[in-house]
Structure formats: structure tokens, C-alpha cells
Design an enzyme around this catalytic site. Structure first.
Site, mmCIF file in Angstrom:
data_model
loop_
_atom_site.group_PDB
_atom_site.id
_atom_site.type_symbol
_atom_site.label_atom_id
_atom_site.label_comp_id
_atom_site.label_asym_id
_atom_site.label_seq_id
_atom_site.Cartn_x
_atom_site.Cartn_y
_atom_site.Cartn_z
ATOM 1 N N ASP A 48 0.862 -1.181 0.000
ATOM 2 C CA ASP A 48 0.000 0.000 0.000
ATOM 3 C C ASP A 48 0.898 1.231 0.000
ATOM 4 O O ASP A 48 1.638 1.460 0.960
ATOM 5 C CB ASP A 48 -0.914 -0.018 1.231
ATOM 6 C CG ASP A 48 -1.807 1.207 1.320
ATOM 7 O OD1 ASP A 48 -2.096 1.820 0.272
ATOM 8 O OD2 ASP A 48 -2.224 1.555 2.446
ATOM 9 N N GLY B 37 1.616 5.295 -0.084
ATOM 10 C CA GLY B 37 1.089 6.622 0.203
ATOM 11 C C GLY B 37 1.890 7.695 -0.493
ATOM 12 O O GLY B 37 2.620 7.426 -1.457
ATOM 13 N N ASP C 282 -7.908 2.102 -1.194
ATOM 14 C CA ASP C 282 -7.605 1.705 0.179
ATOM 15 C C ASP C 282 -8.887 1.404 0.945
ATOM 16 O O ASP C 282 -8.930 0.478 1.756
ATOM 17 C CB ASP C 282 -6.778 2.777 0.887
ATOM 18 C CG ASP C 282 -7.430 4.152 0.850
ATOM 19 O OD1 ASP C 282 -8.303 4.408 -0.010
ATOM 20 O OD2 ASP C 282 -7.056 5.002 1.680
ATOM 21 N N THR D 193 -5.492 10.903 7.650
ATOM 22 C CA THR D 193 -5.603 12.265 7.138
ATOM 23 C C THR D 193 -7.053 12.715 7.132
ATOM 24 O O THR D 193 -7.387 13.838 7.513
ATOM 25 C CB THR D 193 -5.021 12.354 5.712
ATOM 26 O OG1 THR D 193 -3.666 11.927 5.743
ATOM 27 C CG2 THR D 193 -5.085 13.783 5.201
ATOM 28 N N THR E 133 -7.441 29.914 25.054
ATOM 29 C CA THR E 133 -7.702 29.697 23.625
ATOM 30 C C THR E 133 -7.159 28.352 23.166
ATOM 31 O O THR E 133 -7.827 27.601 22.445
ATOM 32 C CB THR E 133 -7.081 30.828 22.790
ATOM 33 O OG1 THR E 133 -7.691 32.067 23.173
ATOM 34 C CG2 THR E 133 -7.296 30.598 21.302
#
Length: 243
Positions: free
Chosen positions: A7, A9, A92, A116, A168
Site C-alpha cells: 500500500d 502513500g 484503500d 488524514t 484559547t
């Protein structure tokens, strides 16, 4: 027989080697290094999946290997693809669905990939891939708040934050991390209202969120490779491969 599943990427890839039906080796690294390792293994056949490289690029990288199957829209698969737009389905996602189906045959499965993007895909007990859900992943959420505002800082996930932020930075972390956890649990709850599911989690952020999921799950870090292997075997055994 020795088989390989790969696989690829953007920069890194994953590779599993299978011998006599068992995974004997797993590696993660740059594609160039995986190719070197693959030459040492000399598999009888291999399958390659990539959502980033086109067919010409793949052919160039694997030109030295015979009996190579590149997963594409025409590849024979051991499940039914019920996706309405199969040409746009990431390979995928399809491979992961195959992997889940073989882990839990005759069971409805929900695959949660926290990479992602946050992807949730459903394959039913009949082996029909139905589709699912895509939303921004963890880092994408942090980057979006920073990119599309003038003053919010770019942060990273370090630990599960308190629900109520008092600065924050802590408010951003609570919103992104607790919000994503609530999203995952909420979608699972809606699936479970209609289906008796096996829930599989994978992806780079799966370990971070595992403790925050309120339902039983199965870790499946190499689910795409498992599915690729099953697709390869399906083609080899039925002698319908394009190898």
C-alpha cells in the site's frame, strides 16, 4: 507460495509478506526501500494499491517484478462493490472492506479509519460494500482553524483534554479532540440503532482515540494490507488475474 501486498502513500508505504497463508513480515518505509526489500523476498506474486500514484507511475516503479496485480476499478474482488460512483472510490477503502469481511464473514462491519481524513465505511454481512462517511481528520481540523482564521494558533494533539477549556489553546484542543470523539461515537450509535456491528479501527490516530470510543472495537492497523492479500488470492486461485 510467497505473496506480497503493498500500500503506497504520498511518501511512505506499507508492505506485508505472506507465506503459506500467514503474514511473515511487515515493513513500513519509503517506497524505494520497500522495493529493495521486495527484490530480496522474490515473491511469486504481488498486489499494489496506491491512491496517490497513477498507473504509469506504478508500472515504472514495479517494472522489475513479474506477476504484479495493480488494484484498480477493473480488478476482480471477493466482495460486491455497491458504491454508486465506483470510479471515485479510494482503493484503500475498498481493500479495507475486503479485509474486514474476511475477518468477520457473515457479519456487518463498520471500518473506522482515523488518518488524514476520518473515514467510516460499512460492509454488510452479505459482503456488499455500501459506502460510508468522510470528514476531516485530526490534523486537518487543527490546520483548518489556523489557516482560515487570523489569530488562532496551529496546535497538535498531545493528550485527551478537559471538556471545558479555560484558554484559547485548551478551547481549540477540546473542540477538535472532544468534538471528533463525539462525532465518532455519535455515528457509531446511529449505525448500532440499525445494525449489529463489528467495529474495526485503523489509521494513525486510532491509538489516540481508542480509549474515547464508547463501544467494543477491534484494532486493525494493517486492514488494507489484509484486504489486498485477499484480493490477490482471489485472483490467483480463480485464474482470472491480470498478472
Amino acid at each position: 507460495m510467497i505473496y506480497a501486498a503493498i500500500d503506497i502513500g504520498n511518501t511512505f508505504g506499507k508492505m506485508s509478506i505472506y507465506e503459506n497463508g500467514q503474514e511473515t513480515e511487515f515493513k513500513r518505509g519509503r517506497t524505494s526501500q520497500l522495493l529493495k526489500d521486495l527484490k530480496k523476498v522474490k515473491p511469486d506474486a504481488l498486489i499494489v494499491c496506491s491512491v496517490t500514484l497513477n498507473s504509469e507511475e506504478l508500472l515504472s516503479k514495479f517494472k522489475d517484478f513479474e506477476h504484479t496485480l495493480f488494484l484498480n476499478r477493473d480488478t476482480r474482488i471477493p466482495i460486491i462493490n455497491g458504491y454508486a460512483s465506483p470510479d471515485t472510490l479510494g482503493y484503500d477503502r475498498l481493500a479495507a472492506a475486503v479485509g474486514a469481511h474476511f475477518r468477520f464473514p457473515a457479519e456487518d462491519c463498520l471500518i473506522i479509519d482515523m488518518g488524514t481524513a476520518l473515514k467510516m465505511d460499512y460492509i454488510d454481512k452479505e459482503g456488499v460494500f455500501k459506502g460510508g462517511y468522510i470528514s476531516p481528520g485530526l490534523q486537518m481540523r487543527f490546520k483548518a482553524l489556523h489557516t482560515f482564521t487570523k489569530k488562532l494558533p496551529l496546535l497538535e494533539a498531545e493528550e485527551i483534554p478537559e471538556l471545558i477549556g479555560n484558554s484559547t489553546e485548551s478551547c481549540i484542543k477540546s473542540g477538535v479532540i472532544n468534538g471528533m470523539a463525539a462525532e465518532i461515537n455519535g455515528i457509531i450509535r446511529r449505525y448500532l440503532a440499525e445494525h449489529d456491528l463489528k467495529i474495526l479501527i485503523s489509521g494513525g490516530d486510532a491509538g489516540f482515540f481508542e480509549s474515547q470510543i464508547n463501544y467494543p472495537t477491534f484494532a486493525a492497523s494493517n486492514l488494507v494490507l489484509e484486504g489486498l492479500y485477499r484480493i490477490l488470492i482471489h485472483n490467483v486461485e480463480n485464474k482470472k488475474s491480470t498478472l
